[in-house]
Design a protein around this motif. Structure first.
Motif, PDB file in Angstrom:
ATOM      1  N   VAL A 117       1.088  -1.182  -0.022  1.00 65.38           N
ATOM      2  CA  VAL A 117      -0.026  -0.064  -0.301  1.00 65.38           C
ATOM      3  C   VAL A 117       0.833   1.318  -0.096  1.00 65.38           C
ATOM      4  CG1 VAL A 117      -1.976  -1.210   1.160  1.00 65.38           C
ATOM      5  CG2 VAL A 117      -0.096   0.031   2.450  1.00 65.38           C
ATOM      6  N   ASP A 122      -5.183   3.017   2.090  1.00 65.93           N
ATOM      7  CA  ASP A 122      -5.445   2.055   1.271  1.00 65.93           C
ATOM      8  C   ASP A 122      -5.324   0.513   1.969  1.00 65.93           C
ATOM      9  OD1 ASP A 122      -4.873   3.823  -0.657  1.00 65.93           O
ATOM     10  OD2 ASP A 122      -2.544   3.535  -0.950  1.00 65.93           O
ATOM     11  N   ARG A 155     -12.211   1.041  -3.969  1.00 67.47           N
ATOM     12  CA  ARG A 155     -11.048   1.441  -3.476  1.00 67.47           C
ATOM     13  C   ARG A 155      -9.952   0.470  -3.194  1.00 67.47           C
ATOM     14  NH1 ARG A 155      -8.565   5.961  -1.737  1.00 67.47           N
ATOM     15  NH2 ARG A 155      -6.554   5.775  -0.607  1.00 67.47           N
ATOM     16  N   ARG A 171      -5.633  -1.885  -1.263  1.00 66.54           N
ATOM     17  CA  ARG A 171      -5.525  -1.520  -2.643  1.00 66.54           C
ATOM     18  C   ARG A 171      -3.971  -1.408  -2.955  1.00 66.54           C
ATOM     19  NH1 ARG A 171      -5.146   4.587  -5.335  1.00 66.54           N
ATOM     20  NH2 ARG A 171      -5.269   3.786  -7.476  1.00 66.54           N
ATOM     21  N   ARG A 174      -2.302  -0.977  -9.102  1.00 64.57           N
ATOM     22  CA  ARG A 174      -2.211   0.293  -9.577  1.00 64.57           C
ATOM     23  C   ARG A 174      -1.568   0.602 -10.814  1.00 64.57           C
ATOM     24  NH1 ARG A 174      -2.494   4.160  -4.991  1.00 64.57           N
ATOM     25  NH2 ARG A 174      -2.369   2.945  -2.896  1.00 64.57           N
TER      26      ARG A 174
END
Length: 199
Positions: A117, A122, A155, A171, A174
């Motif tokens: 994260v 996150d 999210r 999360r 990315r």
């Protein structure tokens, strides 16, 4: 809109099954990073009628590719990532990415599963984030001049699928770009919009 590329992470597939499965996904170009047994797994698939791909290097955690969009003739560097769940190996990946930034002056995209994260926001549930690990990840991104493209939808991209009392969500998937990518013309950005992370 037709997809140009697909990144698939943590496939947990090896041997002859790799080609058998990826051949069903309607992309005529494919590169599979080596994985250890049935752990990990990182695939990059593409449509060769829309993009010319030159694989530059790869490890179990990364695939570095020079991409030429055949419609706009623009070129950029794409790095597909599946970072190891083991921190010591992730550190090697961060070092590799920092070295790559010294070897090119191209628009650059880094996309995939980073298994880390960026901020406390996150993560939901479980142990608090490890600040030193987060700062090391942030230092890598700063060294590479990366900007987080953000997201749409939920999210959190990973969950342990436990009841609420034991639920952990993070999360960790990315897409990052450097400033050269971020200032490109709309046509190239439109091409990137057709790259899909299969997570």
């Amino acid at each position: 809109m037709k997809k140009i590329m697909l990144i698939i992470t943590e496939t947990k597939v090896s041997g002859s099954r790799v080609k058998e499965i990826s051949d069903r996904l309607q992309f005529d170009g494919a590169f599979h990073a080596n994985n250890i047994g049935y752990s990990g797994g990182l695939w990059l698939l593409w449509d060769s009628t829309q993009a010319e791909m030159s694989i530059l290097s790869s490890t179990e955690q990364e695939i570095h590719t020079l991409v030429k969009d055949l419609s706009s003739k623009a070129s950029w560097l794409l790095t597909a990532v599946y970072a190891s769940p083991r921190y010591a190996e992730r550190r090697l990946l961060w070092d590799n990415l920092s070295m790559v930034t010294e070897l090119h002056a191209l628009p650059w995209i880094i996309a995939g599963d980073f298994n880390e994260v960026l901020t406390s926001e996150d993560k939901f549930g479980g142990r608090p984030i490890c600040l030193s690990r987060v700062l090391t990840f942030q230092d890598c991104l700063n060294n590479c001049g990366m900007i987080d493209l953000g997201f749409s939808g939920p999210r959190f991209t990973w969950t342990n699928r436990q009841p609420l009392s034991d639920l952990i969500q993070e999360r960790i998937n990315r897409v990052f770009v450097n400033t050269d990518w971020n200032t490109l013309s709309g046509s190239l950005c439109q091409a990137f919009g057709t790259i899909t992370l299969g997570l």
